[in-house]
Design a protein around this motif. Sequence first.
Motif, PDB file in Angstrom:
ATOM      1  N   THR A  99       2.805  29.874  43.399  1.00 16.37           N
ATOM      2  CA  THR A  99       4.245  29.698  43.642  1.00 16.37           C
ATOM      3  C   THR A  99       4.788  28.470  42.919  1.00 16.37           C
ATOM      4  O   THR A  99       5.914  28.493  42.429  1.00 16.37           O
ATOM      5  N   VAL A 100       3.986  27.421  42.813  1.00 12.82           N
ATOM      6  CA  VAL A 100       4.447  26.248  42.053  1.00 12.82           C
ATOM      7  C   VAL A 100       4.715  26.674  40.601  1.00 12.82           C
ATOM      8  O   VAL A 100       5.730  26.314  40.005  1.00 12.82           O
ATOM      9  N   ALA A 101       3.815  27.512  40.049  1.00  7.89           N
ATOM     10  CA  ALA A 101       4.013  27.987  38.673  1.00  7.89           C
ATOM     11  C   ALA A 101       5.279  28.835  38.582  1.00  7.89           C
ATOM     12  O   ALA A 101       6.057  28.710  37.628  1.00  7.89           O
ATOM     13  N   VAL A 102       5.501  29.665  39.601  1.00  9.50           N
ATOM     14  CA  VAL A 102       6.713  30.512  39.586  1.00  9.50           C
ATOM     15  C   VAL A 102       7.964  29.633  39.686  1.00  9.50           C
ATOM     16  O   VAL A 102       8.931  29.826  38.952  1.00  9.50           O
ATOM     17  N   THR A 116      -9.261  29.497  54.316  1.00  7.45           N
ATOM     18  CA  THR A 116      -7.815  29.311  54.480  1.00  7.45           C
ATOM     19  C   THR A 116      -7.310  28.272  53.489  1.00  7.45           C
ATOM     20  O   THR A 116      -6.255  28.438  52.862  1.00  7.45           O
ATOM     21  N   GLY A 117      -8.094  27.205  53.336  1.00  7.38           N
ATOM     22  CA  GLY A 117      -7.705  26.152  52.382  1.00  7.38           C
ATOM     23  C   GLY A 117      -7.649  26.675  50.955  1.00  7.38           C
ATOM     24  O   GLY A 117      -6.702  26.400  50.224  1.00  7.38           O
ATOM     25  N   VAL A 118      -8.662  27.469  50.577  1.00  3.54           N
ATOM     26  CA  VAL A 118      -8.708  27.974  49.193  1.00  3.54           C
ATOM     27  C   VAL A 118      -7.553  28.955  48.950  1.00  3.54           C
ATOM     28  O   VAL A 118      -6.847  28.867  47.932  1.00  3.54           O
ATOM     29  N   LEU A 119      -7.326  29.857  49.927  1.00  2.08           N
ATOM     30  CA  LEU A 119      -6.207  30.807  49.783  1.00  2.08           C
ATOM     31  C   LEU A 119      -4.878  30.060  49.671  1.00  2.08           C
ATOM     32  O   LEU A 119      -4.030  30.397  48.842  1.00  2.08           O
ATOM     33  N   SER A 120      -4.726  29.042  50.504  1.00  4.93           N
ATOM     34  CA  SER A 120      -3.476  28.264  50.496  1.00  4.93           C
ATOM     35  C   SER A 120      -3.300  27.561  49.166  1.00  4.93           C
ATOM     36  O   SER A 120      -2.196  27.529  48.603  1.00  4.93           O
ATOM     37  N   MET A 121      -4.397  26.998  48.658  1.00  5.93           N
ATOM     38  CA  MET A 121      -4.308  26.311  47.369  1.00  5.93           C
ATOM     39  C   MET A 121      -3.891  27.300  46.276  1.00  5.93           C
ATOM     40  O   MET A 121      -3.015  27.009  45.460  1.00  5.93           O
ATOM     41  N   LEU A 122      -4.503  28.492  46.298  1.00  9.35           N
ATOM     42  CA  LEU A 122      -4.192  29.483  45.258  1.00  9.35           C
ATOM     43  C   LEU A 122      -2.736  29.931  45.357  1.00  9.35           C
ATOM     44  O   LEU A 122      -2.025  30.000  44.353  1.00  9.35           O
TER      45      LEU A 122
END
Length: 424
Positions: free
Chosen positions: A298-301, A287-293
């Motif tokens: 989204t930060v990049a977007v 869950t942590g890795v998916l959330s980070m990705l």
Amino acid sequence: MAALPEVVFVLGGPGSGKGTQCSKIIKEFEFVHLSAGDLLRDEQANKESEVGQLIEYHIVNGTIVPVEITCELLHKAMKASGKHKFLIDGFPRNEDNLSGWTKNMADKTVVKLVLCMDCSDDICIERCMGRGAAGSGRSDDNLTSLKKRLVTFRSATLPIVEHYDKLGLLRRINAERPAEQVVFALLCYFGVMIVTVQPFLEPRGFIRALEFIFAIAAFASVTNFVGSIGFDYDCGTGKTEAVRLTVPYPFHLGSHSENKILCGATKPTKFTFFGDYSSDAQFFVGTGVLSMLWAMITVAVYLLGEQNYRLDKRLRYVDFGLTLVLATFWLAGSGAWANGLSGLKHETDPVEYIRTPQFLYGLDMAKLHNPRSGSFAALTISVLLGFLNFIMWTGNTWFLYKELKDEQGENGVPNQSVPAAAGP
Ligand SMILES: Nc1ncnc2c1ncn2[C@@H]1O[C@H](COP(=O)(O)OP(=O)(O)O)[C@@H](O)[C@H]1O
Ligand SMILES: Nc1ccn([C@H]2C[C@H](O)[C@@H](COP(=O)(O)OP(=O)(O)O)O2)c(=O)n1
């Protein structure tokens, strides 16, 4: 509550290129270009206008029209556009303009940036004369008016430029260079100030940046964890030997064993634990890795494609949907991991360990003393971080939902979804 309309003022001497650059900026950024000079000229050209003559007098003499007239024209044009971001060129041009704006518009708008086009008098004159010769039809593109306008710029407008400089809102641009170079510098300012920072001043972007950091903190505190327990082994010769057993991620204890040579024996002794907490730990880490990705994407977007994000409703629905799914995962993952951690702590309790003969292979339990437990604080913190992530992702789901709802116009048309029309 909907955010206030945003304004970027563009100042500079006559002919410095304010209009030229504004029309380039609005091709790249979702702004409506309003030229105070154009609005005044339109009003002056309107035969029914009561202030037409007064405007003409000021334009020809290079002086500034009273703010009540200009501010009302700007306000009307802003309302008529139905948009939210404005690039206002040639305003505020003097103290009267500034105080009129402050009185009437300061609480209705936010000034994001003030751009000042720096250009020498000679180049300003040359460009305006060129504009006149090319058929601008403007009554002030002549040498006499120009000299007066330049004096007005220096005495009345430069103090306003300094005022915004003190507020930290001013960005100066060398406007003497070719137009393509000038626009490049301007777009950089817009990129940095409007597109990059702005999304992170709104809840959606700000929380997403925090989520990125806290997701990493949550899963890294689990994956980097190597716990241990210890005890002493009595060699029987008056000597004791310290034994340390590790408890590494992913906490599949049954498949983790350690062989130790004790007290100079020829054969090693195998130590192992029982139990398996890897599914709880791995679900939490996943869950942590998916959330980070997802936070990273989204930060990049938000950084590079904020406009597209706002324009493309599908993107925002995907963001909303995935954020909701991840919020649910954080709740389930943190709950499961909290439960797994309590089992893990019990299973690796060193006092229990040295008392339970079946866990040890051919060892004389009476020789084990002095149980020592390592710290599991990092894992306890990871559970707390998990629940904190749950709160953040749930909060962000709410903000994304609100944004989707708020930007829905009366007919289901997003309020900010249409790019600004090309300016003059
Ligand atoms: N960087 C530039 N280099 C050369 N000419 C320019 C440049 N920027 C604008 N111009 C020309 O100068 C004239 C005045 O530009 P304009 O954008 O109308 O200035 P302002 O709005 O500041 O009065 C126009 O004819 C325009 O084509
Ligand atoms: N805020 C403003 C803007 C323009 N005016 C008047 C006085 C200016 O000399 C004219 C022309 O303005 P405009 O911005 O079009 O002129 P330049 O683009 O600087 O050449 O309009 C004003 O009185 N108050």
